[in-house]
Enzyme design. Structure first.
Site, PDB file in Angstrom:
ATOM      1  N   HIS A  46      49.496  44.275 -76.112  1.00  9.45           N
ATOM      2  CA  HIS A  46      49.721  43.844 -74.724  1.00  9.45           C
ATOM      3  C   HIS A  46      49.064  42.481 -74.561  1.00  9.45           C
ATOM      4  CE1 HIS A  46      50.189  43.790 -70.428  1.00  9.45           C
ATOM      5  NE2 HIS A  46      48.892  43.728 -70.248  1.00  9.45           N
ATOM      6  N   ASP A  74      55.121  45.917 -69.883  1.00 13.24           N
ATOM      7  CA  ASP A  74      55.893  44.958 -70.689  1.00 13.24           C
ATOM      8  C   ASP A  74      57.315  45.490 -70.903  1.00 13.24           C
ATOM      9  OD1 ASP A  74      53.389  43.360 -71.407  1.00 13.24           O
ATOM     10  OD2 ASP A  74      52.898  45.369 -72.082  1.00 13.24           O
TER      11      ASP A  74
END
Ligand code: NAD
Ligand code: LMR
Length: 324
Positions: free
Chosen positions: A187, A159
């Site tokens: 996440h 990410d």
């Protein structure tokens, strides 16, 4: 020549590992001067495929590889492991959220947490990649009472890297110009990629992009990138996930160049109470990570940091029976 370190990889016949194992073997994770012993774990039906991966690893004649162990027994694969990359788990398909995998994958991480507790090096560093990564990391750590919870981490680096690239492309700069990117929380689609402290070529990122792009383009693009890749590829991210896992472990072991994002046990910092694995801004040095403290959090950020925390607490509640 340094002594070899033992690196366990689970799901070693899967997509991510098909990139990860070879890059670790070539020295991308711990350096070109660090010999490695690979300890590869799979489930029984995938052992033939794993043996094929081992044949290919051998055929690369990697100078750093001292030995390769392939097993379907976590007690063997985690024996004396210095690093453990827990990748083995079912990936999501189109239309699913990562937390829909909790039921299918959670049990894997209680078994593996126990096996790490009983077999791994007392200094083992664990990275959970298998989804939902943060809550799986929590399950593994709760089942390893003899290890410090801080030895368990969840992968947020993909990410973090995605966010850096989106911003670099928008501002016409290179990813190496981007510093102090932060991705907070889970996440998942609630993660909060935060530009409030980020700089591009020394200038505050929020002075270089329009607020509207930040809120309605950048944040959702980063949050939804995994789903976009599944839609485009028909399979979840693999090489980029492997690359992020290598970045995470390399920085943890050898030091980071500034702030990176890691899913780690919440400790009350930034008002996130313990009991979940939350992604914080950290700096890695001397083999340890440390949360960067004292960053200002405005109302916009607080709302998003709270939303992703709430989701992690809900995921935790769903697996309470596996937390030992
Ligand atoms: P894959 O299906 O190609 O491979 C998974 C492998 O794990 C399979 O070979 C399977 O046999 C094995 N496996 C299943 N249960 C196991 C167990 N108990 N012990 C050992 N091995 C086991 O999947 P993939 O594309 O490699 O993805 C693996 C996981 O990583 C998925 O959960 C995916 O969602 C996740 N992922 C996470 C991130 C992240 O940023 N955290 C990024 C990409 C993928
Ligand atoms: C990703 O972010 O690419 C992975 O977590 C795979 C997924 O399910 O999105």
């Amino acid at each position: 020549m340094k002594d070899p370190v033992r690196i366990a990889i689970t799901g070693a016949a899967g997509q991510i590992s098909y990139s990860l194992a070879f890059r670790i073997a070539s020295g991308d994770m711990l350096g070109k001067d660090q010999p490695v012993i690979l300890q590869l774990l799979e489930i029984p039906p995938a052992m033939d495929a794993l043996n094929g991966v081992v044949m290919e690893l051998n055929d690369c004649a990697f100078p750093l590889v001292q030995d390769i162990v392939a097993s379907d027994d976590p007690n063997v694969a985690f024996k004396d492991a210095d690093f453990a990359l827990l990748v083995g788990a079912r990936p999501r398909g189109p239309g699913m959220e990562r937390k829909d995998l909790l039921e299918a994958n959670a049990a894997i991480f209680s078994v593996q947490g126990k096996a790490l507790n009983d077999n791994a090096s007392r200094d083992v560093r664990v990275l959970v990649v298998g989804n939902p990564a943060n809550t799986n990391a929590l399950i593994a750590s709760c089942n390893a009472p003899d290890l410090d919870p801080g030895q368990f981490t969840a992968m947020m680096r993909l990410d973090h890297n995605r966010a850096k690239t989106q911003l670099a492309q928008k501002t016409g700069k290179h990813v190496t110009d981007v510093e102090s990117m932060i991705v907070w929380g889970n996440h998942s689609a609630t993660q909060y990629p935060d530009l409030a402290h980020c700089k591009v070529a020394g200038k505050p990122a929020l002075e270089l992009v329009e607020r509207d792009w930040y809120e309605t383009d950048f944040i959702p693009t980063v949050q939804q990138r995994g789903a976009a890749i599944i839609k485009a590829r028909g399979a979840s991210s693999a090489a980029s996930a492997a690359s992020a896992a290598i970045d995470h472990m390399r920085d943890w072991a050898l030091g980071s160049d500034g702030i990176v994002s890691m899913g780690i046990p919440a400790d009350g910092s930034y008002s996130v109470e313990p009991g979940i694995m939350y992604s914080y801004p950290v700096v890695c040095k001397d083999g340890k990570y440390e949360i960067v403290q004292g960053l200002e959090v405005d109302d916009f950020s607080r709302e998003r940091m709270n939303a992703t925390e709430t989701e992690l607490r809900e995921e935790r509640a769903a697996v309470e029976h596996l937390l030992g």
